[in-house]
Each structure stands twice: as C-alpha cells, then as structure tokens.
Motif scaffolding. Structure first.
Motif, mmCIF file in Angstrom:
data_model
loop_
_atom_site.group_PDB
_atom_site.id
_atom_site.type_symbol
_atom_site.label_atom_id
_atom_site.label_comp_id
_atom_site.label_asym_id
_atom_site.label_seq_id
_atom_site.Cartn_x
_atom_site.Cartn_y
_atom_site.Cartn_z
ATOM 1 N N VAL A 88 35.986 14.764 15.895
ATOM 2 C CA VAL A 88 37.356 15.281 15.428
ATOM 3 C C VAL A 88 37.374 14.561 14.168
ATOM 4 N N LYS A 115 45.572 13.325 8.819
ATOM 5 C CA LYS A 115 45.434 15.027 9.308
ATOM 6 C C LYS A 115 44.212 14.773 10.024
ATOM 7 N N ALA A 116 44.086 15.636 11.339
ATOM 8 C CA ALA A 116 43.006 15.886 12.143
ATOM 9 C C ALA A 116 42.609 17.274 11.642
ATOM 10 N N ALA A 117 41.414 17.548 11.784
ATOM 11 C CA ALA A 117 40.725 18.991 11.864
ATOM 12 C C ALA A 117 40.439 19.105 13.406
ATOM 13 N N ASP A 118 40.155 20.511 13.661
ATOM 14 C CA ASP A 118 39.816 20.951 15.103
ATOM 15 C C ASP A 118 38.499 20.182 15.418
ATOM 16 N N ILE A 120 34.759 19.608 16.324
ATOM 17 C CA ILE A 120 33.611 20.193 16.071
ATOM 18 C C ILE A 120 32.594 19.994 17.134
ATOM 19 N N THR A 140 34.419 18.633 5.088
ATOM 20 C CA THR A 140 35.684 19.010 5.965
ATOM 21 C C THR A 140 36.588 17.736 5.749
ATOM 22 N N LEU A 141 36.143 16.454 5.625
ATOM 23 C CA LEU A 141 37.044 15.159 5.193
ATOM 24 C C LEU A 141 37.671 15.355 3.989
ATOM 25 N N LEU A 144 40.434 18.063 3.938
ATOM 26 C CA LEU A 144 41.719 17.408 4.457
ATOM 27 C C LEU A 144 42.395 16.512 3.538
ATOM 28 N N GLU A 147 44.025 18.347 0.580
ATOM 29 C CA GLU A 147 45.326 18.749 1.163
ATOM 30 C C GLU A 147 46.261 17.827 1.394
#
Length: 180
Positions: A88, A115-118, A120, A140-141, A144, A147
């Motif tokens: 995550v 914030k956490a992503a879905d 993986i 990915t990081l 995020l 954003e």
C-alpha cells in the motif's frame, strides 16, 4: 484490507534518546542499524508480514533533504519478494516544510497531508523485476505526493507549501536511480 490494524514500522536507530523512546514505546519499531544492511531487522519485518501483520517502511531509507522523494532502496523489493504481501503506497506531503531534516523542532505553521493508493499485489511487482517495480512504486508515490502538494496549495490559497525542490515532479524521466 483492515485499516484498523496497527503496524510495526522500520526505523533507523536514533541518536536522540527521547525520540528513540517515543518510537520504541509508541510504535514498537523494528530497529535498523544506521548506514548498513541489517539482516536481523529485515528478518523481523519479514516475520511480521508472513504472520499477516502490517509493516511500515520508508523505501527511501530516511527523511528527505529537500521535500522531494529520494531514491528508493532495494530492501523494499526484497521484503515484497520474500513476503508476497500486498503493498500500500502511502505519500506524505508537507512534513519536510513543517519539520525539515536536521532541525531540532518543528515549525508552528504549515500543512501536511497523507494519502494511500490502492493495494498493489506483490506478484505484480515481482513479475516486473526489481528495477521496474521500484520505478513503478516511485512513480506511484510521486504522483500521490504531487496531488497532495496541489491540494495543500489549493486549500491554503497558495500560502503552503513554499516553493522549492519539492515542486519538481520527477516522473518525467529524471527520476533518481534505485540504490542498493
């Protein structure tokens, strides 16, 4: 995924006795030796993951110097490959602006978001291979983080975060290399 589960974080040994005590008593950290590989700590983290518990780590190995994401270390991929636990990605933005590395106390002003992503699947990352997986996680990081940086600016009407190296989106091919 149960977000209410507690976690054991990996943390570098701390010179400051107060912070060492806070990290040990409040978070029951798995201690990593400074500036060297620590097989014992990696085994402890792997044991946590294999038992179905949560282990948290900063794949850069330490807090950043300038607000941008530092190169990711291969130890993160080793844990992914050996544990096959889902990953995550979690980005933190604004922490550097509030409490820069090397300062004794935080600033009393600033904004910070997390914030956490879905999750993986580990198999997806393992199938990519170490370099591609770490690049994917970095991207990915960074996505995020950028954003969150924009959200902080929008919410604070441009007051936070101050302009600086953290504004650079390193996903354009100028990303740092993965380090051992």
């Amino acid at each position: 995924l149960n977000w209410r589960r507690s976690f054991r974080g990996l943390a570098r040994t701390h010179d400051n006795r107060f912070w060492r005590w806070v990290l040990q008593t409040g978070y029951d950290c798995i201690w990593l030796k400074r500036d060297e590989s620590d097989i014992g700590a990696m085994r402890a983290a792997l044991s946590e993951l294999k038992a179905g518990r949560v282990s948290a780590m900063f794949p850069e190995g330490r807090r950043c110097d300038d607000g941008a994401i530092a190169p990711l270390k291969r130890g993160a991929f080793l844990l992914i490959k050996r544990s096959m636990a889902p990953v995550v990605p979690v980005a933190i933005e604004g922490a550097h602006d509030i409490w820069p590395r090397g300062t004794s106390f935080p600033r009393l002003r600033g904004r910070m978001l997390v914030k956490a992503a879905d999750p993986i699947p580990a198999q997806m990352l393992v199938d990519m291979g170490a370099d591609a997986a770490m690049e994917f996680l970095y991207d990915t990081l960074e996505g995020l983080r950028m954003e969150l940086r924009e959200t902080i600016r929008r919410r604070s009407k441009g007051v936070y975060p101050p302009p600086g190296p953290g504004d650079a989106d390193n996903r354009d091919g100028h990303r740092p290399k993965v380090v051992n």
